[in-house]
Design an enzyme around this catalytic site. Structure first.
Site, mmCIF file in Angstrom:
data_model
loop_
_atom_site.group_PDB
_atom_site.id
_atom_site.type_symbol
_atom_site.label_atom_id
_atom_site.label_comp_id
_atom_site.label_asym_id
_atom_site.label_seq_id
_atom_site.Cartn_x
_atom_site.Cartn_y
_atom_site.Cartn_z
ATOM 1 N N HIS A 179 0.852 -1.234 0.012
ATOM 2 C CA HIS A 179 -0.038 -0.055 0.008
ATOM 3 C C HIS A 179 0.944 1.172 0.005
ATOM 4 O O HIS A 179 2.145 1.131 0.641
ATOM 5 C CB HIS A 179 -0.945 -0.102 1.184
ATOM 6 C CG HIS A 179 -1.976 -0.866 1.183
ATOM 7 N ND1 HIS A 179 -2.879 -1.104 -0.051
ATOM 8 C CD2 HIS A 179 -2.672 -1.833 2.000
ATOM 9 C CE1 HIS A 179 -3.778 -2.119 0.248
ATOM 10 N NE2 HIS A 179 -3.526 -2.377 1.522
ATOM 11 N N CYS A 247 -0.337 1.470 -5.906
ATOM 12 C CA CYS A 247 -1.525 2.419 -6.411
ATOM 13 C C CYS A 247 -1.194 3.829 -6.718
ATOM 14 O O CYS A 247 -0.128 4.049 -6.036
ATOM 15 C CB CYS A 247 -2.844 2.432 -5.552
ATOM 16 S SG CYS A 247 -3.554 1.038 -5.234
#
Length: 283
Positions: A179, A247
């Protein structure tokens, strides 16, 4: 003869009381005052509820982005340190494979090449390594586990290893995901990498040093980044690559940011930590 009583014919004073100054509660004046007060409308109540919800959401996002990341990040750093200490106290088992062997035609006097150990694919969720990136800070270290599922690996602040991609030191492409925000945000600073930065993976066998080369942004459907030769699925690998995925931009999953690195060398446990662990360490 008519008798006139004292005070007859005069308005009663405030001191003596009387009908004018002793009206019961709820008389006309009080009712008029109550009617003049504005009543709360449905829209005003709804507005107050929405404001309250907005404040709660803002506090939650702030916790997730900063406070929560600091807490989880600190916990994962400690966990990575504990894993490294455990390896130091236990003898390393023999590596599962050793793809590079001295060629049969090599002369006895030729210097022996360092055998690069390659361990077997880990079970899902099994911790097998610790990643260090000096550019991200002296204390930056996260455990690596097999698999890239969110609930039991990425959301717990670990770096996930894509199943069936190469293992550290193996010819091909070893690929990892983590993440950029929440859950410790391991790959938050991925866009700050500079060409030549070290990306080091430690296992029980030693340290595998890769050197960063380039970044790119791709759609989430572009699985070619996982190929043995990144972005060239039809080409057979003859080099060792490392790929980091996360991301982009942060706070959403519209695209993926990809960092590519190439293998530099392997340092066995017996030789001690490599210099790449401390070169250019950020403050």
């Amino acid at each position: 003869m008519r008798v006139i009583l004292p005070g007859a014919g005069r308005r009663p004073s405030r001191a003596t009381g009387g009908p004018e100054y002793n009206r019961p509660v709820g008389d006309e004046t009080t009712r008029r005052s109550r009617r003049s007060r504005p009543r709360a409308s449905v829209l005003s109540i709804l507005g107050e509820v929405l404001i309250t919800l907005g404040v709660v959401v803002l506090l939650y996002v702030s916790y997730q982005m900063w406070i929560g990341d600091l807490i989880i990040g600190s916990q994962k750093h400690a966990e990575a340190s504990a894993l490294v200490e455990k390896w130091q106290s236990e003898p390393a088992p023999s590596p599962t494979t050793a793809p590079e062997e001295t060629a049969p035609e090599a002369t006895p006097t030729a210097p022996a090449e360092t055998v690069i150990p390659v361990r077997a694919q880990p079970e899902h969720g099994e911790q097998f390594g610790v990643m260090f990136v000096p550019r991200f800070g002296a204390d930056w270290q996260f455990t690596i586990a097999g698999g890239v599922t969110r609930s039991d690996i990425l959301d717990r602040g670990e770096i996930g290893h894509y199943p069936d991609t190469a293992m550290p030191g193996e010819v091909g492409n070893t690929v990892y995901a983590a993440h950029r925000w929440t859950s410790g945000a391991p790959f938050d600073p991925i866009d700050r990498l500079v060409v030549g930065d070290a990306i080091v993976i430690q296992t029980q066998d030693g340290w595998y040093t890769y050197r960063f080369r380039t970044l790119e942004y791709v759609q989430d459907t572009e699985v070619e980044v996982l190929s043995p030769v990144p972005q060239q699925p039809s080409v057979a690998a003859d080099e060792r690559y490392l790929t980091l995925t996360s991301c982009a931009p942060k706070l959403n999953m519209l695209e993926r940011i990809i960092a590519y690195a190439v293998f530099e060398d392997f340092t066995p446990v017996a030789d001690g930590p490599p210099a790449s662990l401390t070169e250019g360490v950020a403050a």
